[in-house]
Design a protein around this motif. Structure first.
Motif, mmCIF file in Angstrom:
data_model
loop_
_atom_site.group_PDB
_atom_site.id
_atom_site.type_symbol
_atom_site.label_atom_id
_atom_site.label_comp_id
_atom_site.label_asym_id
_atom_site.label_seq_id
_atom_site.Cartn_x
_atom_site.Cartn_y
_atom_site.Cartn_z
ATOM 1 N N ALA A 110 36.393 -25.505 99.009
ATOM 2 C CA ALA A 110 35.621 -25.194 100.214
ATOM 3 C C ALA A 110 35.970 -23.811 100.747
ATOM 4 C CB ALA A 110 35.876 -26.257 101.287
ATOM 5 N N MET A 111 37.260 -23.461 100.708
ATOM 6 C CA MET A 111 37.683 -22.156 101.197
ATOM 7 C C MET A 111 37.162 -21.044 100.298
ATOM 8 S SD MET A 111 39.257 -20.560 103.637
ATOM 9 C CE MET A 111 40.357 -21.736 104.445
ATOM 10 N N ALA A 112 37.210 -21.245 98.983
ATOM 11 C CA ALA A 112 36.698 -20.236 98.058
ATOM 12 C C ALA A 112 35.213 -19.995 98.301
ATOM 13 C CB ALA A 112 36.944 -20.680 96.614
ATOM 14 N N ALA A 113 34.459 -21.070 98.507
ATOM 15 C CA ALA A 113 33.029 -20.930 98.775
ATOM 16 C C ALA A 113 32.790 -20.198 100.094
ATOM 17 C CB ALA A 113 32.371 -22.309 98.803
ATOM 18 N N HIS A 114 33.594 -20.518 101.107
ATOM 19 C CA HIS A 114 33.458 -19.848 102.405
ATOM 20 C C HIS A 114 33.774 -18.357 102.282
ATOM 21 C CE1 HIS A 114 33.836 -19.125 106.724
ATOM 22 N NE2 HIS A 114 34.981 -18.517 106.458
ATOM 23 N N MET A 115 34.854 -18.027 101.611
ATOM 24 C CA MET A 115 35.233 -16.619 101.480
ATOM 25 C C MET A 115 34.190 -15.841 100.694
ATOM 26 S SD MET A 115 39.358 -17.099 100.898
ATOM 27 C CE MET A 115 39.749 -15.351 100.873
ATOM 28 N N HIS A 116 33.598 -16.468 99.668
ATOM 29 C CA HIS A 116 32.564 -15.778 98.907
ATOM 30 C C HIS A 116 31.298 -15.601 99.738
ATOM 31 C CE1 HIS A 116 29.236 -15.369 95.961
ATOM 32 N NE2 HIS A 116 30.120 -14.576 95.367
ATOM 33 N N ARG A 117 30.907 -16.647 100.456
ATOM 34 C CA ARG A 117 29.642 -16.612 101.195
ATOM 35 C C ARG A 117 29.729 -15.746 102.453
ATOM 36 N NH1 ARG A 117 26.935 -19.368 105.213
ATOM 37 N NH2 ARG A 117 28.815 -20.515 105.790
ATOM 38 N N VAL A 118 30.868 -15.834 103.178
ATOM 39 C CA VAL A 118 30.980 -15.166 104.474
ATOM 40 C C VAL A 118 31.697 -13.826 104.361
ATOM 41 C CG1 VAL A 118 31.886 -15.376 106.819
ATOM 42 C CG2 VAL A 118 30.880 -17.367 105.687
ATOM 43 N N LEU A 119 32.888 -13.798 103.742
ATOM 44 C CA LEU A 119 33.608 -12.530 103.651
ATOM 45 C C LEU A 119 32.976 -11.585 102.636
ATOM 46 C CD1 LEU A 119 35.702 -14.389 105.122
ATOM 47 C CD2 LEU A 119 37.475 -13.004 104.034
ATOM 48 N N ALA A 120 32.671 -12.117 101.438
ATOM 49 C CA ALA A 120 32.071 -11.282 100.397
ATOM 50 C C ALA A 120 30.549 -11.254 100.491
ATOM 51 C CB ALA A 120 32.498 -11.781 99.016
ATOM 52 N N LYS A 121 29.990 -11.976 101.479
ATOM 53 C CA LYS A 121 28.551 -11.978 101.755
ATOM 54 C C LYS A 121 27.724 -12.355 100.540
ATOM 55 C CE LYS A 121 29.281 -8.609 105.406
ATOM 56 N NZ LYS A 121 29.012 -7.251 105.936
ATOM 57 N N GLY A 122 28.280 -13.257 99.724
ATOM 58 C CA GLY A 122 27.531 -13.775 98.592
ATOM 59 C C GLY A 122 27.318 -12.805 97.450
ATOM 60 N N ASP A 123 28.062 -11.712 97.419
ATOM 61 C CA ASP A 123 27.901 -10.707 96.363
ATOM 62 C C ASP A 123 28.152 -11.355 95.000
ATOM 63 O OD1 ASP A 123 28.363 -8.499 94.531
ATOM 64 O OD2 ASP A 123 28.567 -7.217 96.301
ATOM 65 N N TYR A 124 27.146 -11.288 94.131
ATOM 66 C CA TYR A 124 27.236 -11.965 92.829
ATOM 67 C C TYR A 124 28.328 -11.389 91.944
ATOM 68 C CZ TYR A 124 24.930 -7.952 90.637
ATOM 69 O OH TYR A 124 24.632 -6.701 90.167
ATOM 70 N N ARG A 125 28.745 -10.154 92.219
ATOM 71 C CA ARG A 125 29.787 -9.527 91.398
ATOM 72 C C ARG A 125 31.173 -10.074 91.710
ATOM 73 N NH1 ARG A 125 29.118 -3.546 93.245
ATOM 74 N NH2 ARG A 125 29.039 -4.726 95.219
ATOM 75 N N VAL A 126 31.325 -10.693 92.886
ATOM 76 C CA VAL A 126 32.626 -11.178 93.339
ATOM 77 C C VAL A 126 32.851 -12.593 92.828
ATOM 78 C CG1 VAL A 126 34.072 -11.683 95.334
ATOM 79 C CG2 VAL A 126 32.489 -9.733 95.397
ATOM 80 N N LYS A 127 33.986 -12.805 92.200
ATOM 81 C CA LYS A 127 34.339 -14.130 91.685
ATOM 82 C C LYS A 127 35.572 -14.633 92.432
ATOM 83 C CE LYS A 127 31.113 -13.348 88.657
ATOM 84 N NZ LYS A 127 29.762 -13.938 88.878
ATOM 85 N N ILE A 128 35.380 -15.673 93.222
ATOM 86 C CA ILE A 128 36.487 -16.286 93.957
ATOM 87 C C ILE A 128 36.510 -17.761 93.583
ATOM 88 C CG2 ILE A 128 37.534 -16.709 96.215
ATOM 89 C CD1 ILE A 128 35.709 -14.515 97.342
ATOM 90 N N SER A 129 37.614 -18.192 93.013
ATOM 91 C CA SER A 129 37.716 -19.586 92.586
ATOM 92 C C SER A 129 38.866 -20.271 93.296
ATOM 93 C CB SER A 129 37.929 -19.665 91.072
ATOM 94 O OG SER A 129 39.218 -19.185 90.729
#
Length: 459
Positions: A110-129
């Motif tokens: 859940a945290m990885a999804a939040h950080m990708h969606r909110v902090l990284a603004k959903g940037d497809y290049r960013v991989k957070i697992s």
């Protein structure tokens, strides 16, 4: 420019060492235990006085107003209500058992999804697992364990100044690492590579190896978002010098700037996470995988400093293996992990909450800005966080740290307000102070500035 009064700190440290040695002998403490008895900052006594006699407009109108705590109570009711719903939802038996000490699979996902969606603004290049994350009891625990992994006692860590006043203690108290403040051309500028080089040479001359640079964006205590180019210059400098680069993004969603608004009138967050910037580090891609680390948490963005939820995102497998061990000492309770995961998975609620919190921060900052302008007190134009960095040099009789302390003491004793001294933030010049505006009511905030105005007029 390295902090200009380093000699003063050294002189005080020598006297402090003698006192600690006597304390260790009297109480049978180790040197490490004796060192831990030192307050984390100079104004801790003021906290306790303010807590015992707090301002109340009806019952204690002459009480103390504490503007030195970086907490946000403006939207706390909404997050408390949502977390309570998470606790009330059915919990698996696993929440009462031992689990992954870096955080349950559900929470890290859940945290990885939040950080990708909110902090990284959903940037497809960013991989957070989930496998890249360690979730512990607050960002202090994260920093403590991370620097245990990447520094030796006596190693230096460069930190652009002014900075969060507890960083010195966070690095020193258990790991013995030494914070080295490095100033830029002005208070709101990051140090240039040349200035960082000079700081390294100075640290080496003092016999210290520099192992890391610690950056905070958005800034505490300034409330600014650093320009991406200057932030990247500092990151690339660190990676090119084979240093660990730690970026604290704990204020990533506490942005209230009104320059860009969406269709609903909510501010568009101009913050760019280093997790997005790292996709542009092709020349240092392999180094970044082991040397670039991001710290995040819920304390600030979610008005939840008491929840103790801190996050490390790193791609360094060695650090993650070490965290498997040391995170045992600061893991979150299972029911709390369940409730926080439930909250973060509710993306609609998260978006509505962050927008409401940004509006509340903007309104409170606006009230403070008006009050400071009326008092004729200059302040940095903040766009994020919960701070005003004010400049009181005009009211100082001389530019010394002793005079800054005298002014701070008069504000505490005469105006009954607690401010963070610039010296504790390792600012390069005496006379600036941090005011935290989100932990008190608007009435208390404007009352505090009114008292400060009267005190300065008398001063």
């Amino acid at each position: 420019r390295i902090w200009s009064s380093t000699h003063l700190w050294r002189r005080e440290a020598m006297a402090d060492d003698e006192e600690l040695a006597a304390l260790a002998a009297a109480h049978g403490l180790s040197a490490r235990g004796a060192a831990a008895t030192r307050p984390p900052f100079s104004y801790l006594h003021a906290f306790f006085r303010a807590m015992s006699e707090p301002f109340d407009p009806t019952d204690r109108p002459d009480g103390y107003i504490n503007l030195a705590v970086a907490q946000n109570f403006l939207t706390v009711d909404a997050v408390q209500k949502r977390l309570l719903a998470g606790f009330a939802s059915p919990q698996p038996a696993s929440t009462a058992a031992y689990d992954n000490m870096k955080g349950s699979e559900r929470l890290r996902t859940a945290m990885a999804a939040h950080m990708h969606r909110v902090l990284a603004k959903g940037d497809y290049r960013v991989k957070i697992s989930a496998d890249q994350l360690c979730i512990s009891a607050g960002c202090g625990a994260i920093l403590d364990n991370l620097f245990m992994c990447i520094t030796e006692p006596g190693d230096a860590v460069l930190i652009p100044a002014p900075y969060y006043p507890a960083f010195d203690n966070d690095l020193r108290v258990r790991n013995g690492a030494v914070a080295v403040p490095v100033c830029g051309d002005d208070a709101v500028s990051l140090p240039t590579p040349t200035q960082l080089d000079e700081a390294v040479e100075k640290a080496r001359a003092d016999g210290r190896a520099v192992k890391a640079i610690l950056l905070t964006n958005p800034s505490n205590p300034l409330g600014v978002i650093y320009e991406e180019d200057s932030l990247m210059d500092a990151i690339i400098w660190g990676l090119a010098n084979d240093m660990h680069v730690v970026v604290d993004e704990v204020y990533a969603s506490s942005v209230f700037a009104q320059s860009d608004l969406d269709d609903r009138g909510d501010c568009v967050n101009p913050f760019v996470s280093v997790m997005v910037s790292e996709t542009n580090l092709a020349a240092y891609e392999e180094t970044a995988k082991t040397r670039l680390h991001v710290v995040y948490g819920l304390s600030k963005d979610f008005c939840a400093s008491g929840y103790r939820v801190g996050v490390l995102r790193t791609r360094n497998e060695g650090v993650l293996r070490a965290m498997d061990n040391v995170a045992y000492f600061c893991t979150l309770p299972g029911p709390m992990q369940h409730a926080v995961a439930d909250m973060l998975e509710d993306e609609r609620w998260v978006d509505e909450f962050l927008a409401e919190n940004a509006r509340n921060l903007r309104a409170q900052h606006g009230a403070l800005t008006v009050a400071l302008a009326d008092a004729g007190i200059p302040a940095v134009n903040a766009v994020a966080g919960m701070f005003a960095w004010i400049d009181l040099r005009e009211w100082m009789r001389e530019s010394t740290w002793e005079e800054e302390n005298r002014l701070w003491t008069r504000a505490f004793e005469r105006a009954k307000i607690v401010m963070t001294p610039g010296r504790d933030c390792r600012h390069g010049e005496p006379g600036c102070f941090r005011l935290c505006f989100a932990t008190v009511t608007t009435e208390a905030l404007t009352t505090a500035v009114g008292r400060l105005k009267e005190m300065l007029a008398e001063h």
